[in-house]
Design an enzyme around this catalytic site. Sequence first.
Site, PDB file in Angstrom:
ATOM      1  N   GLU A 275       0.824  -1.214   0.000  1.00 49.12           N
ATOM      2  CA  GLU A 275       0.000   0.000   0.000  1.00 49.12           C
ATOM      3  C   GLU A 275       0.857   1.261   0.000  1.00 49.12           C
ATOM      4  O   GLU A 275       0.738   2.098   0.894  1.00 49.12           O
ATOM      5  CB  GLU A 275      -0.897   0.013   1.246  1.00 49.12           C
ATOM      6  CG  GLU A 275      -1.797  -1.196   1.396  1.00 49.12           C
ATOM      7  CD  GLU A 275      -2.500  -1.233   2.767  1.00 49.12           C
ATOM      8  OE1 GLU A 275      -2.162  -0.428   3.658  1.00 49.12           O
ATOM      9  OE2 GLU A 275      -3.388  -2.080   2.921  1.00 49.12           O
ATOM     10  N   GLY A 277       1.978   4.978  -0.663  1.00 53.03           N
ATOM     11  CA  GLY A 277       1.327   6.239  -1.016  1.00 53.03           C
ATOM     12  C   GLY A 277       2.394   7.263  -1.359  1.00 53.03           C
ATOM     13  O   GLY A 277       2.667   7.587  -2.508  1.00 53.03           O
ATOM     14  N   CYS A 346      -2.291  33.894  10.125  1.00 57.25           N
ATOM     15  CA  CYS A 346      -2.026  34.634  11.348  1.00 57.25           C
ATOM     16  C   CYS A 346      -1.678  33.747  12.522  1.00 57.25           C
ATOM     17  O   CYS A 346      -2.374  33.718  13.540  1.00 57.25           O
ATOM     18  CB  CYS A 346      -3.228  35.505  11.668  1.00 57.25           C
ATOM     19  SG  CYS A 346      -3.489  36.669  10.338  1.00 57.25           S
TER      20      CYS A 346
HETATM   21  N1  LLP Z   1      -1.569   1.965   4.449  1.00 54.18           N
HETATM   22  C1  LLP Z   1      -2.093   2.422   5.607  1.00 54.18           C
HETATM   23  C2  LLP Z   1      -2.993   1.538   6.371  1.00 54.18           C
HETATM   24  C3  LLP Z   1      -1.761   3.710   6.059  1.00 54.18           C
HETATM   25  O1  LLP Z   1      -2.273   4.159   7.204  1.00 54.18           O
HETATM   26  C4  LLP Z   1      -0.899   4.527   5.289  1.00 54.18           C
HETATM   27  C5  LLP Z   1      -0.542   5.871   5.730  1.00 54.18           C
HETATM   28  C6  LLP Z   1      -0.395   4.008   4.084  1.00 54.18           C
HETATM   29  C7  LLP Z   1      -0.755   2.715   3.694  1.00 54.18           C
HETATM   30  C8  LLP Z   1       0.498   4.779   3.181  1.00 54.18           C
HETATM   31  O2  LLP Z   1       1.702   5.136   3.778  1.00 54.18           O
HETATM   32  P1  LLP Z   1       2.822   5.849   2.888  1.00 54.18           P
HETATM   33  O3  LLP Z   1       3.320   4.839   1.890  1.00 54.18           O
HETATM   34  O4  LLP Z   1       2.216   7.029   2.237  1.00 54.18           O
HETATM   35  O5  LLP Z   1       3.857   6.247   3.879  1.00 54.18           O
HETATM   36  N2  LLP Z   1       0.194  12.839   6.782  1.00 54.18           N
HETATM   37  C9  LLP Z   1       1.455  12.211   7.101  1.00 54.18           C
HETATM   38  C10 LLP Z   1       1.492  10.757   6.675  1.00 54.18           C
HETATM   39  C11 LLP Z   1       0.367   9.919   7.257  1.00 54.18           C
HETATM   40  C12 LLP Z   1       0.384   8.481   6.815  1.00 54.18           C
HETATM   41  C13 LLP Z   1      -0.836   7.769   7.269  1.00 54.18           C
HETATM   42  N3  LLP Z   1      -0.978   6.416   6.825  1.00 54.18           N
HETATM   43  C14 LLP Z   1       2.587  13.002   6.469  1.00 54.18           C
HETATM   44  O6  LLP Z   1       2.320  14.037   5.867  1.00 54.18           O
HETATM   45  O7  LLP Z   1       3.754  12.647   6.601  1.00 54.18           O
END
Ligand code: LLP
Length: 421
Positions: A275, A277, A346
């Site tokens: 998964e 992202g 702000c």
């Molecule tokens: N699978 C699950 C169940 C997740 O909770 C997440 C991310 C991913 C896959 C994808 O993770 P990635 O490959 O993108 O690291 N807003 C934060 C990141 C939050 C990630 C939450 N879960 C930031 O800006 O760093």
Amino acid sequence: MDHFTYRDGALNAEEVPLARIAAEVGTPVYVYSAATLTRHFNLFREALAWTPHLVCYAVKANSNLAVLRLLGGLGAGMDVVSGGEYARAVAAGVPGERIVFSGVGKTRDEMARAIAGGIRQFNVESEPELAVLSEVAAAMGAEVPIAVRVNPDVDARTHAKIATGKSENKFGIPIARAREVYAQAARLPGLRVVGIDMHIGSQLTDLAPYRQAYGKMADLCRVLRADGHAISRLDMGGGLGIPYRRGNEAPPLPLEYGQVIRETVGDLDCEIEIEPGRNIVGNAGVLLASVIFLKRGEGRDFLILDAAMNDLIRPAMYDAHHDIVPVAERPPGAAVAPVDVVGPVCESGDTFARGVELPGLEAGELVAFRSAGAYGAVMASEYNSRPLVPEVLVSGDRYAVIRARPTIEEMLGRDRIPDWL
Ligand code: LLP
């Protein structure tokens, strides 16, 4: 590698000068590169070429329909965590059989919609969820494939706010309870146990925690099979980190990550799901902004941009670093001076970087925040009544606005004043 490079002294997205997009669409604006998205997605596919697999892109990182359409068209599955994300994946043309549904708080309504629309698997995160999903599925006469998300109690060595694999985190069921929970799942109507799920955190820059967690997953898979469960899929989660400081960071590559998967669970004859992202979209996007003022302060200077924390919250929320570069290239060795790069919102938290060495920038000049394609636009808000930041997708020498900036009238038009006021 990405497709944002200087050509003839100006930063381009593929073959389109960012200055052209700024002039035609305005700033702030997110700009994505289709070639980079494609390249990064394909790297994961190649990393798992040794096994049957499905790369389920984590929609939360960037959920624009055009991004989902592009990745879906390449064969991606999707990992969704809400009814809204499920609807986006479907609207982008991704079939239900390629969508996995994760998240600790799925509602009955979200479950029912996904069952009705088609779903590859639910990643179940707790016993109460298991019971409710069973009820909902059985009432619909369905039998839904499930994996249970197991919390391996492994330290992902990342920022505390995005670590998810320790026992104190709200995610998954403790690995020690897995056998009991799987036994319960097997007894419940409406559910068909197909796999095991894990996700230990985000922006991981070290493969050791993965190796540790996936080793535990392999052991669990053997134990569950011995208990009679037909485990045929392993969902390894996402989290592989990206370089945010160009030239100074070299996190592991998808190929190396794929090797760790092979070495830990490769002999179990399971279909592998991942998964990712951030790794697919992060470096495929920049946030383009204009300088409003250079303000000389006492002992420090402030570069005030037209982008703010509401457009890119990662620095305020996680103390995250994004490289900030001028769009008009400077000659090597050009003079630089330290500035605090801030937005117009702000509060003092609206600071992107402190004391960053930048060349002199005039009002109206453009800067780009690198590595902003993931968790950028999706986390944007209209705080301070700043219209939601638009998004542009570039492919070769063409570009399209894939989310328009709302007008002030559209923004106000969503509110309602009750007639008793
Ligand atoms: N699978 C699950 C169940 C997740 O909770 C997440 C991310 C991913 C896959 C994808 O993770 P990635 O490959 O993108 O690291 N807003 C934060 C990141 C939050 C990630 C939450 N879960 C930031 O800006 O760093």
